[in-house]
Design a protein around this motif. Structure first.
Motif, PDB file in Angstrom:
ATOM      1  N   MET A  35       0.825  -1.205   0.000  1.00  0.00           N
ATOM      2  CA  MET A  35       0.000   0.000   0.000  1.00  0.00           C
ATOM      3  C   MET A  35       0.863   1.259   0.000  1.00  0.00           C
ATOM      4  SD  MET A  35      -2.962  -1.140  -0.384  1.00  0.00           S
ATOM      5  CE  MET A  35      -3.737   0.470  -0.352  1.00  0.00           C
ATOM      6  N   SER A  36       2.013   1.200   0.646  1.00  0.00           N
ATOM      7  CA  SER A  36       2.937   2.328   0.580  1.00  0.00           C
ATOM      8  C   SER A  36       3.435   2.520  -0.851  1.00  0.00           C
ATOM      9  CB  SER A  36       4.116   2.096   1.525  1.00  0.00           C
ATOM     10  OG  SER A  36       5.055   3.147   1.423  1.00  0.00           O
ATOM     11  N   ASN A  37       3.772   1.411  -1.498  1.00  0.00           N
ATOM     12  CA  ASN A  37       4.202   1.464  -2.892  1.00  0.00           C
ATOM     13  C   ASN A  37       3.069   1.949  -3.786  1.00  0.00           C
ATOM     14  OD1 ASN A  37       5.817   1.028  -5.193  1.00  0.00           O
ATOM     15  ND2 ASN A  37       5.017  -1.042  -5.443  1.00  0.00           N
ATOM     16  N   ARG A  38       1.854   1.539  -3.488  1.00  0.00           N
ATOM     17  CA  ARG A  38       0.699   1.945  -4.293  1.00  0.00           C
ATOM     18  C   ARG A  38       0.494   3.458  -4.232  1.00  0.00           C
ATOM     19  NH1 ARG A  38      -4.729   2.823  -4.736  1.00  0.00           N
ATOM     20  NH2 ARG A  38      -5.793   1.629  -6.364  1.00  0.00           N
ATOM     21  N   ASP A  39       0.690   4.047  -3.075  1.00  0.00           N
ATOM     22  CA  ASP A  39       0.554   5.498  -2.948  1.00  0.00           C
ATOM     23  C   ASP A  39       1.518   6.228  -3.885  1.00  0.00           C
ATOM     24  OD1 ASP A  39      -1.500   5.541  -1.203  1.00  0.00           O
ATOM     25  OD2 ASP A  39      -0.366   6.201   0.540  1.00  0.00           O
ATOM     26  N   VAL A  40       2.752   5.727  -3.952  1.00  0.00           N
ATOM     27  CA  VAL A  40       3.751   6.349  -4.828  1.00  0.00           C
ATOM     28  C   VAL A  40       3.331   6.212  -6.289  1.00  0.00           C
ATOM     29  CG1 VAL A  40       6.154   6.267  -5.581  1.00  0.00           C
ATOM     30  CG2 VAL A  40       5.609   5.954  -3.168  1.00  0.00           C
ATOM     31  N   ILE A  41       2.834   5.024  -6.663  1.00  0.00           N
ATOM     32  CA  ILE A  41       2.419   4.797  -8.051  1.00  0.00           C
ATOM     33  C   ILE A  41       1.226   5.681  -8.411  1.00  0.00           C
ATOM     34  CG2 ILE A  41       1.537   3.086  -9.676  1.00  0.00           C
ATOM     35  CD1 ILE A  41       2.998   0.945  -8.042  1.00  0.00           C
ATOM     36  N   VAL A  42       0.268   5.805  -7.479  1.00  0.00           N
ATOM     37  CA  VAL A  42      -0.910   6.637  -7.746  1.00  0.00           C
ATOM     38  C   VAL A  42      -0.507   8.094  -7.961  1.00  0.00           C
ATOM     39  CG1 VAL A  42      -3.001   7.598  -6.687  1.00  0.00           C
ATOM     40  CG2 VAL A  42      -2.569   5.137  -6.583  1.00  0.00           C
ATOM     41  N   LYS A  43       0.445   8.587  -7.173  1.00  0.00           N
ATOM     42  CA  LYS A  43       0.914   9.960  -7.358  1.00  0.00           C
ATOM     43  C   LYS A  43       1.535  10.146  -8.739  1.00  0.00           C
ATOM     44  CE  LYS A  43       1.738  10.973  -2.460  1.00  0.00           C
ATOM     45  NZ  LYS A  43       2.770  11.243  -1.418  1.00  0.00           N
ATOM     46  N   ARG A  44       2.340   9.168  -9.170  1.00  0.00           N
ATOM     47  CA  ARG A  44       2.932   9.241 -10.507  1.00  0.00           C
ATOM     48  C   ARG A  44       1.854   9.183 -11.581  1.00  0.00           C
ATOM     49  NH1 ARG A  44       5.894   4.332 -10.285  1.00  0.00           N
ATOM     50  NH2 ARG A  44       5.756   4.458 -12.534  1.00  0.00           N
ATOM     51  N   HIS A  45       0.875   8.324 -11.373  1.00  0.00           N
ATOM     52  CA  HIS A  45      -0.201   8.164 -12.347  1.00  0.00           C
ATOM     53  C   HIS A  45      -1.003   9.457 -12.486  1.00  0.00           C
ATOM     54  CE1 HIS A  45      -4.009   6.624 -14.047  1.00  0.00           C
ATOM     55  NE2 HIS A  45      -3.249   5.689 -14.605  1.00  0.00           N
ATOM     56  N   VAL A  46      -1.349  10.064 -11.355  1.00  0.00           N
ATOM     57  CA  VAL A  46      -2.114  11.314 -11.381  1.00  0.00           C
ATOM     58  C   VAL A  46      -1.292  12.433 -12.009  1.00  0.00           C
ATOM     59  CG1 VAL A  46      -3.174  13.093  -9.929  1.00  0.00           C
ATOM     60  CG2 VAL A  46      -3.560  10.676  -9.420  1.00  0.00           C
ATOM     61  N   SER A  47      -0.007  12.501 -11.639  1.00  0.00           N
ATOM     62  CA  SER A  47       0.862  13.535 -12.199  1.00  0.00           C
ATOM     63  C   SER A  47       0.971  13.399 -13.719  1.00  0.00           C
ATOM     64  CB  SER A  47       2.255  13.448 -11.568  1.00  0.00           C
ATOM     65  OG  SER A  47       3.149  14.354 -12.177  1.00  0.00           O
ATOM     66  N   THR A  48       1.143  12.164 -14.190  1.00  0.00           N
ATOM     67  CA  THR A  48       1.245  11.943 -15.632  1.00  0.00           C
ATOM     68  C   THR A  48      -0.065  12.274 -16.334  1.00  0.00           C
ATOM     69  OG1 THR A  48       2.824  10.157 -15.197  1.00  0.00           O
ATOM     70  CG2 THR A  48       1.894  10.273 -17.396  1.00  0.00           C
ATOM     71  N   SER A  49      -1.182  11.897 -15.728  1.00  0.00           N
ATOM     72  CA  SER A  49      -2.493  12.226 -16.314  1.00  0.00           C
ATOM     73  C   SER A  49      -2.662  13.733 -16.445  1.00  0.00           C
ATOM     74  CB  SER A  49      -3.612  11.643 -15.459  1.00  0.00           C
ATOM     75  OG  SER A  49      -3.529  10.239 -15.388  1.00  0.00           O
ATOM     76  N   ASN A  50      -2.264  14.467 -15.418  1.00  0.00           N
ATOM     77  CA  ASN A  50      -2.379  15.925 -15.475  1.00  0.00           C
ATOM     78  C   ASN A  50      -1.515  16.512 -16.592  1.00  0.00           C
ATOM     79  OD1 ASN A  50      -4.121  15.885 -13.306  1.00  0.00           O
ATOM     80  ND2 ASN A  50      -2.532  16.304 -11.790  1.00  0.00           N
ATOM     81  N   GLN A  51      -0.332  15.944 -16.779  1.00  0.00           N
ATOM     82  CA  GLN A  51       0.540  16.436 -17.842  1.00  0.00           C
ATOM     83  C   GLN A  51      -0.019  16.113 -19.234  1.00  0.00           C
ATOM     84  OE1 GLN A  51       4.946  16.092 -17.184  1.00  0.00           O
ATOM     85  NE2 GLN A  51       4.305  14.894 -15.401  1.00  0.00           N
ATOM     86  N   ILE A  52      -0.692  14.967 -19.364  1.00  0.00           N
ATOM     87  CA  ILE A  52      -1.337  14.634 -20.642  1.00  0.00           C
ATOM     88  C   ILE A  52      -2.470  15.618 -20.933  1.00  0.00           C
ATOM     89  CG2 ILE A  52      -2.742  12.910 -21.833  1.00  0.00           C
ATOM     90  CD1 ILE A  52      -1.082  10.751 -20.446  1.00  0.00           C
ATOM     91  N   HIS A  53      -3.236  15.949 -19.893  1.00  0.00           N
ATOM     92  CA  HIS A  53      -4.291  16.955 -20.046  1.00  0.00           C
ATOM     93  C   HIS A  53      -3.692  18.287 -20.512  1.00  0.00           C
ATOM     94  CE1 HIS A  53      -8.085  15.193 -18.545  1.00  0.00           C
ATOM     95  NE2 HIS A  53      -7.293  14.390 -17.855  1.00  0.00           N
ATOM     96  N   ARG A  54      -2.588  18.673 -19.915  1.00  0.00           N
ATOM     97  CA  ARG A  54      -1.943  19.931 -20.300  1.00  0.00           C
ATOM     98  C   ARG A  54      -1.476  19.876 -21.749  1.00  0.00           C
ATOM     99  NH1 ARG A  54       3.274  21.665 -20.762  1.00  0.00           N
ATOM    100  NH2 ARG A  54       3.686  23.874 -20.354  1.00  0.00           N
ATOM    101  N   TRP A  55      -0.879  18.737 -22.147  1.00  0.00           N
ATOM    102  CA  TRP A  55      -0.392  18.592 -23.520  1.00  0.00           C
ATOM    103  C   TRP A  55      -1.538  18.741 -24.515  1.00  0.00           C
ATOM    104  CZ3 TRP A  55      -0.982  16.012 -28.000  1.00  0.00           C
ATOM    105  CH2 TRP A  55       0.097  15.974 -28.886  1.00  0.00           C
ATOM    106  N   VAL A  56      -2.669  18.097 -24.214  1.00  0.00           N
ATOM    107  CA  VAL A  56      -3.829  18.186 -25.104  1.00  0.00           C
ATOM    108  C   VAL A  56      -4.345  19.617 -25.186  1.00  0.00           C
ATOM    109  CG1 VAL A  56      -6.245  17.487 -25.373  1.00  0.00           C
ATOM    110  CG2 VAL A  56      -4.505  15.781 -24.789  1.00  0.00           C
ATOM    111  N   ASP A  57      -4.388  20.320 -24.061  1.00  0.00           N
ATOM    112  CA  ASP A  57      -4.869  21.706 -24.061  1.00  0.00           C
ATOM    113  C   ASP A  57      -4.009  22.606 -24.936  1.00  0.00           C
ATOM    114  OD1 ASP A  57      -6.943  21.089 -22.382  1.00  0.00           O
ATOM    115  OD2 ASP A  57      -5.850  21.602 -20.547  1.00  0.00           O
ATOM    116  N   ILE A  58      -2.722  22.303 -25.009  1.00  0.00           N
ATOM    117  CA  ILE A  58      -1.810  23.144 -25.793  1.00  0.00           C
ATOM    118  C   ILE A  58      -1.821  22.763 -27.268  1.00  0.00           C
ATOM    119  CG2 ILE A  58       0.620  23.760 -26.152  1.00  0.00           C
ATOM    120  CD1 ILE A  58       1.023  23.423 -23.135  1.00  0.00           C
TER     121      ILE A  58
END
Length: 424
Positions: free
Chosen positions: A157-180
């Motif tokens: 579960m500790s490892n999962r928290d780290v993965i979820v943060k990376r996943h959310v961060s990457t998703s946000n960056q994909i959203h930004r890329w699409v907006d641009i």
């Protein structure tokens, strides 16, 4: 039965007898410092510095045994701050050698460091002595040894928290890329991280590429990646939007490279989450009371895995209030004379456990009929604020899961005391 915290505090104080050598250790990455006192707080022996390895641990044990022999003491209890992860190996090493190991609250160490010398000075030797004093006065908690399954859940579960943060961060960056680059993509795919949108971004990411393509070519590309793909109309709409896109068309190759790396990171995080969730499910399967807890409608595998990973065996808790205190969800107030302060939660505990208890309770309020009914009654009849009702239900949930784990009984909806249906 009322649970009285003072009874537990008295028991902790009474455990320290005149035959105890009380050792406090200030934990560091490379070199630890140990100080010792007797049950009255009188300093015993000189400070000891020892390294964070097998030789250093053996040096500590030899130092403890010599002090016990010199002072005629029978047993030792070792206290330390659970700072970071540096204390874990030492505590396990001592525990394996049948030495009582306890932890003290780092916040309290900071608060009472002036007791001995009435100064704000801080050093490793002083901190070790403060820790020994706290253990002597009963301000400590025993380390609960966990089985393989609970230890596995904690790591997963500790490892999962780290993965979820990376996943959310990457998703946000994909959203930004699409907006641009291609903001019109949202008119075809409402969620730019859904499977269809991700495949589109992977195969033909930019409007510049889409403008020169035929609709049938896009559909053919979708078929290579998806079993159920969008139709020809969506492909035609995609081309039409690409021809009139207001997205940035400069640095085309650089943006494509950026998107490629983002999609690789997104795919990696997604696959890692699937693997971790599968491992969590298998670890829960080896715990006896898991099936009974999962029979609570609305409680998910991830929520239960997070709670058990942070707590260990719930059946070892004397009462649900102990679980709340462990999470820092017990109530505190500051009052004096005629003035009465506001009652708030302490937040002195495991933050990750607080989060999972809160999220699990929110899931129950949304999906469990009994909890939903009680929450509605609290808000509409008792006129509670919604958050106050949720915090009250967290306490009910904590007491319920501890009771199920202790008695190994299945979830019984009638025992939750569902209220009469509210009048329309």
């Amino acid at each position: 039965m009322k649970f009285k915290m003072q009874d537990k505090q008295n028991q902790l104080i009474e455990r320290i007898s005149d035959k105890h050598l009380v050792v406090g250790i200030d934990i560091a990455q490379l070199t630890h410092v140990a100080r010792a006192v007797n049950y009255r707080g009188i300093v015993v022996g000189d400070p000891l510095s020892f390294e964070n390895n097998e030789d250093g641990f053996a040096k500590l044990l030899d130092w403890i045994n010599k002090l016990k022999n010199v002072k005629g003491l029978d047993t030792a209890i070792v206290g330390m701050e659970p700072t970071g992860h540096y204390w874990l190996n030492l505590s396990q090493w001592l525990y394996d050698r049948n030495i009582d190991v306890v932890t003290v609250n780092p916040h309290l160490v900071k608060k009472i460091k002036e007791n001995r010398d009435n100064t704000q000075s801080k050093s490793d030797k002083k901190d070790a002595l403060v820790i020994a004093d706290m253990v002597k006065n009963g301000y400590y908690s025993f380390i609960r040894p966990t089985t393989e399954a609970f230890e596995k859940l904690r790591v997963l579960m500790s490892n999962r928290d780290v993965i979820v943060k990376r996943h959310v961060s990457t998703s946000n960056q994909i959203h930004r890329w699409v907006d641009i680059i291609f903001p019109e993509l949202r008119q075809v795919f409402k969620d730019v991280t859904c499977k269809g949108a991700i495949v589109t971004l992977r195969l033909f990411p930019t409007p510049k590429e889409l403008r020169s393509m035929e609709a049938i070519d896009i559909v053919t590309g979708w078929r290579t990646e998806m079993k159920r793909q969008p139709g020809i109309k969506k492909a035609e709409a995609l081309i039409k939007l690409a021809k009139n896109s207001v997205g940035n068309d400069k640095a085309h190759d650089a943006y494509k490279l950026h998107l490629k790396q983002l999609l690789e990171e997104f795919d990696l995080a997604t696959s890692q989450l699937e693997i971790v969730d599968k491992e969590v499910s298998e670890a829960l399967g080896s715990i006896t009371f898991t099936e009974k807890l999962l029979s609570i409608k609305g409680l998910t595998i991830v929520m239960l895995g997070g709670i058990l990973g942070e707590n260990g065996d719930l059946s070892q808790f004397a009462h649900g209030n102990s679980l709340l205190r462990h999470a820092g969800l017990h109530l505190v107030e500051a009052s004096s004379g005629k003035w009465k302060g506001q009652i708030v939660i302490s937040k002195r505990g495991r933050s990750r456990l607080r989060r999972f208890l809160y999220l699990a309770t929110m899931c129950l309020v949304m999906n469990n009929p009994e909890f939903r009914e009680i929450h509605a009654h609290n808000v509409k009849v008792k006129k509670m604020k919604k958050m106050k009702s949720i915090m009250k239900l967290i306490g009910k949930f904590a007491r319920m899961i501890v009771g199920i784990a202790r008695h190994n009984e299945p979830y019984c909806a009638e025992k939750v005391h569902p209220l009469a249906p509210l009048a329309a």
